[in-house]
Design an enzyme around this catalytic site. Structure first.
Site, mmCIF file in Angstrom:
data_model
loop_
_atom_site.group_PDB
_atom_site.id
_atom_site.type_symbol
_atom_site.label_atom_id
_atom_site.label_comp_id
_atom_site.label_asym_id
_atom_site.label_seq_id
_atom_site.Cartn_x
_atom_site.Cartn_y
_atom_site.Cartn_z
ATOM 1 N N LYS A 18 27.613 72.848 19.823
ATOM 2 C CA LYS A 18 26.559 72.491 20.791
ATOM 3 C C LYS A 18 27.077 71.499 21.814
ATOM 4 O O LYS A 18 28.081 70.808 21.598
ATOM 5 C CB LYS A 18 25.337 71.906 20.082
ATOM 6 C CG LYS A 18 25.598 70.641 19.244
ATOM 7 C CD LYS A 18 25.605 69.331 20.028
ATOM 8 C CE LYS A 18 26.051 68.162 19.184
ATOM 9 N NZ LYS A 18 26.324 66.940 19.915
ATOM 10 N N ASP A 149 22.512 66.868 13.125
ATOM 11 C CA ASP A 149 22.692 68.034 14.001
ATOM 12 C C ASP A 149 22.580 69.375 13.263
ATOM 13 O O ASP A 149 22.619 70.433 13.899
ATOM 14 C CB ASP A 149 24.074 67.988 14.670
ATOM 15 C CG ASP A 149 24.164 66.887 15.722
ATOM 16 O OD1 ASP A 149 23.119 66.489 16.263
ATOM 17 O OD2 ASP A 149 25.296 66.447 16.000
HETATM 18 O O1 C5P Z 1 23.725 62.602 10.687
HETATM 19 P P1 C5P Z 1 25.201 62.555 10.884
HETATM 20 O O2 C5P Z 1 25.933 62.352 9.579
HETATM 21 O O3 C5P Z 1 25.754 63.698 11.664
HETATM 22 O O4 C5P Z 1 25.484 61.255 11.754
HETATM 23 C C1 C5P Z 1 26.743 60.631 11.795
HETATM 24 C C2 C5P Z 1 26.594 59.170 12.223
HETATM 25 O O5 C5P Z 1 26.185 59.105 13.587
HETATM 26 C C3 C5P Z 1 25.539 58.396 11.458
HETATM 27 O O6 C5P Z 1 26.048 57.833 10.280
HETATM 28 C C4 C5P Z 1 25.161 57.316 12.465
HETATM 29 O O7 C5P Z 1 26.139 56.288 12.458
HETATM 30 C C5 C5P Z 1 25.297 58.044 13.803
HETATM 31 N N1 C5P Z 1 24.013 58.561 14.318
HETATM 32 C C6 C5P Z 1 23.063 57.672 14.801
HETATM 33 N N2 C5P Z 1 21.876 58.144 15.304
HETATM 34 C C7 C5P Z 1 21.625 59.473 15.353
HETATM 35 C C8 C5P Z 1 22.589 60.421 14.879
HETATM 36 C C9 C5P Z 1 23.778 59.913 14.367
HETATM 37 O O8 C5P Z 1 23.271 56.439 14.774
HETATM 38 N N3 C5P Z 1 20.461 59.912 15.854
#
Ligand code: C5P
Length: 309
Positions: A18, A149
């Site tokens: 994406k 995501d």
């Molecule tokens: O959810 P995911 O593991 O893909 O996110 C990776 C990192 O990105 C999270 O641990 C966080 O530090 C950051 N993040 C965030 N806010 C979001 C999405 C991701 O702070 N909305």
């Protein structure tokens, strides 16, 4: 709920990467996540996952592709965690097993949701392999537990994301968009980019709205309007951590892109071209300048994770 014995067939699932056409970021929440207003577009840069049954309780994974060595091929892989989570809710991890092979094309830790695409592919594959009676909304909820995501990689096309980016509403988008993706020879970690965002924006505020002109551009199929309204609040943070990205963005604009933006938390830089011919010329020019490790072309929007082949 399991509806029949595990099959012996092979299941293949294709999941898209994406780009965030708008990524508006607010101050960190108590759980550390940042509230977003974002517009996702799924791109024709795919990871392909093949799943076959494995003995109960066994979850195996192999990765192929240029960057395979950068991806963990063990239980920490998000695709394996997705399979175990799905199994645990349908009778237990020891009732099922799966062996995956993932052919990676989406850049690894590139800001294009490559790991999330693999988790989405694993959920769809295991639901079919194990003949589970699961609804799309159950898969979406499981996806949200695995990563912010993952729900979008399941849904695909074009969607507005709120919350952590996992509360999705599909939005109207006409036409096809031609992108050139520059893959810089630098690494960036998503949490590090969000931390730098916090340093650059110490006053926690709600996320700004996505530009109305972007939504109007998408609904009218107006590529120039879309280009003029691309925005990424993480871009200053990504560029401050990796100043080379400013050079890559300048090079894409000089080579004829309508607009360029860091994709998600980076370091991939995404350039929107006026049409397919312009994208072919732009990708050739960018590859010739040598400011990045690789250049790819992709179109969007495309569907979310789905069976194929
Ligand atoms: O959810 P995911 O593991 O893909 O996110 C990776 C990192 O990105 C999270 O641990 C966080 O530090 C950051 N993040 C965030 N806010 C979001 C999405 C991701 O702070 N909305």
């Amino acid at each position: 709920m399991k509806t029949s014995a595990p099959g012996t067939e092979r299941v293949r699932v294709r999941a898209p990467g994406k780009v965030n056409l708008a990524l508006r970021v607010g101050g960190a929440r108590p759980d550390g996540y940042h509230p977003l207003n974002t517009v996702f577009q799924a791109l024709s840069l795919f990871d392909d996952l093949t799943a076959v049954p494995a003995p109960a309780g066994e979850y195996r994974i192999g990765i192929v592709g240029d960057q395979a060595h950068l991806v963990p091929a063990d239980g920490s892989n998000l695709a394996v965690r997705a399979a175990r989570l799905l199994a645990s809710l349908h009778g237990g991890e020891d009732h099922f097993g799966a062996a995956f092979e993932i052919r990676k094309t989406i850049p690894v830790t590139g800001g294009m949701a490559g790991g999330s695409a693999d988790a989405a592919a694993a959920l769809v594959a295991c639901a079919h392999l194990w003949r589970l009676d699961v609804s799309p909304s159950e898969l979406q909820d499981l996806g949200g537990e695995l990563g912010a995501d993952v729900p979008f990689c399941l849904l695909g096309s074009t969607a507005l994301g709120r919350g952590r980016g996992d509360e999705l509403v599909p939005i109207l988008s006409r036409g096809g968009y031609h992108w050139v993706l520059a893959l810089p020879d630098v690494e960036l970690s998503t949490p590090a980019v969000f931390r730098r965002f916090d340093e650059l924006n110490p006053d926690a505020a709600p996320p700004p709205p996505v530009p109305p002109g972007l939504l109007e551009g998408l609904s009218g199929g107006d590529v120039r309007r879309v280009a003029a309204n691309l925005v990424n609040d993480l871009q200053p943070a990504a560029v401050s951590l990796r100043p080379h990205l400013a050079e890559v963005l300048d090079a894409g604009l000089a080579a004829g892109a309508l607009a360029g933006i860091v994709s998600g938390s980076g370091p991939t830089c995404a350039f929107l071209a006026a049409n397919e011919d312009a994208a072919v010329r732009l990708s050739g020019a960018l590859a010739g300048i040598g400011v990045c490790r690789a250049v790819r072309r992709a179109c969007g929007p495309v569907p979310g994770a789905r069976l194929f082949g």
